[in-house]
Design a protein around this motif. Structure first.
Motif, short mmCIF file in Angstrom:
data_model
loop_
_atom_site.label_atom_id
_atom_site.label_comp_id
_atom_site.label_asym_id
_atom_site.label_seq_id
_atom_site.Cartn_x
_atom_site.Cartn_y
_atom_site.Cartn_z
N VAL A 170 -2.70 3.74 -3.64
CA VAL A 170 -2.61 2.56 -4.48
C VAL A 170 -2.52 1.32 -3.61
N GLU A 171 -3.31 0.30 -3.95
CA GLU A 171 -3.20 -1.00 -3.29
C GLU A 171 -2.80 -2.01 -4.35
N ALA A 172 -1.65 -2.62 -4.18
CA ALA A 172 -1.17 -3.57 -5.18
C ALA A 172 -1.07 -4.95 -4.55
N ARG A 196 0.87 -1.19 0.00
CA ARG A 196 0.00 0.00 0.00
C ARG A 196 0.89 1.23 0.00
#
Lengths: 166, 533
Positions: free
Chosen positions: A100-102, A93
């Protein structure tokens, strides 16, 4: 097998963070850019005909704002950068303005690179670049200590290979 | 699936002795640059009047370019050794590139006009690389027959080395072994192996369909420059005629009006015809054929291109249609395969069907992405999304008109605020177009008001996803999900949907068992190819 403590994987509620030194790795280029831009504007002001301090006011404002942002924004960035390793994925994060959350599943990881530029070397941090088959799905963790980076890399690659045996 | 273990059944190692490109290659490679120099030289010569001097200078320059090309040609060699395609090139620094045949994803054969005049062809090889330029090989140029034979050789070896490809249609090793002339093995191009089964025709486009494609699609934009140039050269004629022949003011007004209409009609006619011609020239005789595990595509009138894509490498299918085409029931389809390098112009990893009746879409989808929903029911987005897009559409209009009014100090400019109305209509359309759907096997995303895109991806091919939210989105509980498949540069967006819904989608995509099986199958396949080659 050598002695080492239990691997720290972090959880969603107690995630792992970057090394605090990364803040300076981010601040320095920002400060330099702010000073250069302020310098250019000041030079332009010096060329103008007006007398006194008036032509230097824009440069001063830019300089103050630039320096202020360069000092403050990296702190925010470091505060928001979190990651943890679940049995299935690695979750990252980050982001101050756009959050953005990846998520990358372990079995999709093709390779993990450790990258260290000169500024990062000066502060003793490295950047971990996790690569998949798609450039868009890639993720990076800037500013980890070398030990932690190796730890994360080992963790993820182990799990990536474990999956093949299933 | 296991590799054949009986040594007698293993296909013989692919061999091609190292050789140079066709001797006429430097002429073909320098033709493009030479043409531009020639155009500039002609203009300058006409303009300046020192025709002889500049002409000989231009010729000398061209000779130097071709000379350097020949040195490069001399130092370029390629061959196949132990199942690996090896290319050596470079005048000062030597560069060796090696590609195992098993990694080859796509093989294109291209013939530009200069190549056809000289009887040559270009071979472009794209591999499963990650998008780095070192994953592609361009052989410019071989003789026409040699190019076709090499392409068959590259593809057939890949097929033999990969028994997991298509269980039913892999030819048995005896059938596909080339002529057993061991003494000269590798010295000549071996004759191509017989195809496993008769290829099925998937799509064939007639000239009429290509004309419609040209008139309704992006060719219109591409030829605009040409039309503009024509108008620039000849556009002054009508106004000059009117100015010189009109005797009264009224005559001038009527004459200008009439001539204005005539000119407009002529320009539009030229525009439409040019777009149709461009489309036909680019995609003439477009044929898409399925040959066992591969798709072959051939097209072109002046510049010809053939491409081959392995079906199991297809990552995503993108369907596009502008407003006009939607009304006519037509779409364009882009089949994306895993490969993403840029040296070959990015063309090699995408196969495009320029125009297709929407009724044929289901057939194509079931071929390249079995199980894909042809007409899925899409989940829409919350009201907040519509508000957001209305705001995003109206704000630029207001800002631009306001700034113009301030700069021009003129309140009449404020009438431009009427432009907010079409902007809001567009925003509503865009909101209605946004939708997505996740089935057990596929994920579909749609967006676009005027230019509508629909992306269909197998869940098994999703590499990862990013969820991103700007402060405006966060405030109203929205986010954008970007889904990545192999070889993709930008990923497929699911824009401005509710955060909870996207979290569910993301979880479903990542937890999918099909993804894991797909990755295992891919890695096992690559390992088997390494063992076999």
């Amino acid at each position: 097998m050598e002695e080492r403590g239990p691997d720290r994987t972090g959880t969603e509620t107690d995630p792992l963070r970057l090394s605090p030194r990364v803040v300076w790795v981010w601040r320095i280029p920002g400060l330099m850019a702010a000073l250069v831009v302020a310098g250019i504007v000041a030079a332009m002001g010096a060329g103008a005909d007006a007398a006194g301090f008036a032509p230097f006011v824009p440069a001063l404002i830019l300089g103050v704002v630039g320096i202020g942002l360069s000092l403050v924004v990296p702190t925010w960035m470091e505060r928001r950068w979190r990651y943890w390793v679940t049995p299935e994925n690695i979750e990252i994060r980050h982001g101050v303005w756009t959050r953005v959350e990846a998520s990358i599943p372990h079995f999709r990881v093709q390779h993990i690179d450790v990258h260290q530029g000169p500024l990062q070397r000066a502060f003793g941090v490295v950047e971990l670049r996790i690569s998949t088959a798609s450039v868009t799905a890639d993720a990076k963790l800037p500013g980890l200590t070398r030990n932690r980076a190796e730890e994360v890399r080992r963790l993820v690659l182990e799990r990536a290979q474990d999956d093949d045996a299933v | 699936m296991t590799t054949p273990s009986d040594p007698a059944a293993l296909p013989p190692q692919a061999e091609l002795s190292t050789r140079r490109l066709h001797p006429a290659s430097p002429v073909a490679t320098s033709a493009a640059a030479g043409r531009q120099v020639l155009i500039i030289a002609v203009f300058v010569m006409i303009g300046s009047g020192h025709a002889l001097l500049l002409g000989s200078l231009a010729l000398a320059f061209a000779a130097v370019i071709v000379g350097i090309g020949y040195i490069g040609w001399y130092r370029f060699s390629y061959g196949i050794v132990d199942g690996v395609l090896r290319v050596d090139q470079g005048i000062l620094t030597r560069n060796r590139r090696e590609v195992p045949l098993s990694r080859i994803q796509q093989v294109d054969v291209e013939r530009r006009l200069i190549h056809r005049m000289l009887g040559l062809a270009v071979i472009k090889v794209d591999t499963a690389g990650r998008g780095g330029d070192d994953a592609e090989i361009v052989l410019n140029a071989l003789g026409g027959d040699d190019a076709a034979a090499l392409r068959m050789l590259l593809l057939s070896r890949r097929r033999e080395a990969d028994p997991t490809l298509m269980p039913g249609s892999v030819p048995s090793p005896e059938q596909s072994r080339p002529a057993p002339d061991r003494s000269s093995a590798g010295a000549q191009f071996p004759p191509p192996p017989p195809p496993a089964a008769t290829p099925d025709l998937v799509v064939h486009l007639t000239t009429r369909q290509l004309v419609i494609a040209g008139v309704t699609g992006r060719h219109l934009g591409a030829v605009l420059v040409f039309v503009g140039a024509v108008y620039g050269f000849l556009g002054y004629l009508p106004t000059r005629t009117v100015n010189s022949t009109a005797e009264t003011t009224w005559g001038w007004i009527i004459g200008s009006a009439v001539l204005g209409v005539v000119v407009a009609v002529v320009v539009v006619a030229i525009w439409v015809v040019a777009a149709a011609v461009a489309s036909v020239v680019q995609d003439h005789d477009y044929t898409l054929v399925r040959d066992g595990p591969d798709l072959h595509m051939g097209r072109g009138l002046l510049q010809q291109r053939e491409a081959t894509v392995a079906l199991h490498r297809v990552q995503a299918v993108r369907i596009t249609a502008n407003a006009l085409r939607r009304r006519l029931g037509l779409v364009a389809v882009q089949i994306q395969s895993g490969g993403g390098g840029s040296q070959a112009g990015g063309q090699v990893s995408k196969l495009t069907i320029p125009i297709l009746p929407i009724g044929d879409l289901e057939r194509i989808l079931s071929l390249v992405s079995p199980g894909a929903p042809a007409d899925p029911v899409l989940t829409g987005n919350p009201r907040a999304t519509r508000t957001r897009w209305r705001f995003r559409a109206a704000t630029p209009v207001v800002v631009v008109v306001g700034a113009a009014a301030v700069i021009a100090m003129n309140a009449v400019v404020l009438f431009g605020l009427l432009g907010v109305v079409p902007a809001l209509i567009w925003a509503d359309r865009y909101y209605r177009s946004l939708g997505h759907s996740v089935t057990a096997t596929h994920v579909v995303s749609r967006w676009g008001a005027v230019f509508r895109h629909t992306a269909v991806m197998p869940v098994a091919k999703v590499q990862g996803c990013h969820l991103a939210a700007s402060p405006f989105q966060r405030r109203v509980g929205l986010a954008t999900l970007r889904i990545a498949v192999a070889g993709d540069r930008t990923g497929v967006p699911v824009s401005d949907a509710a955060v909870e819904r996207l979290e569910t989608v993301r979880h479903d995509l990542l937890a999918s068992r099909a993804s894991r099986l797909d990755e295992q199958a891919t890695r096992r396949r690559l390992a088997a190819q390494h063992d076999a080659s």
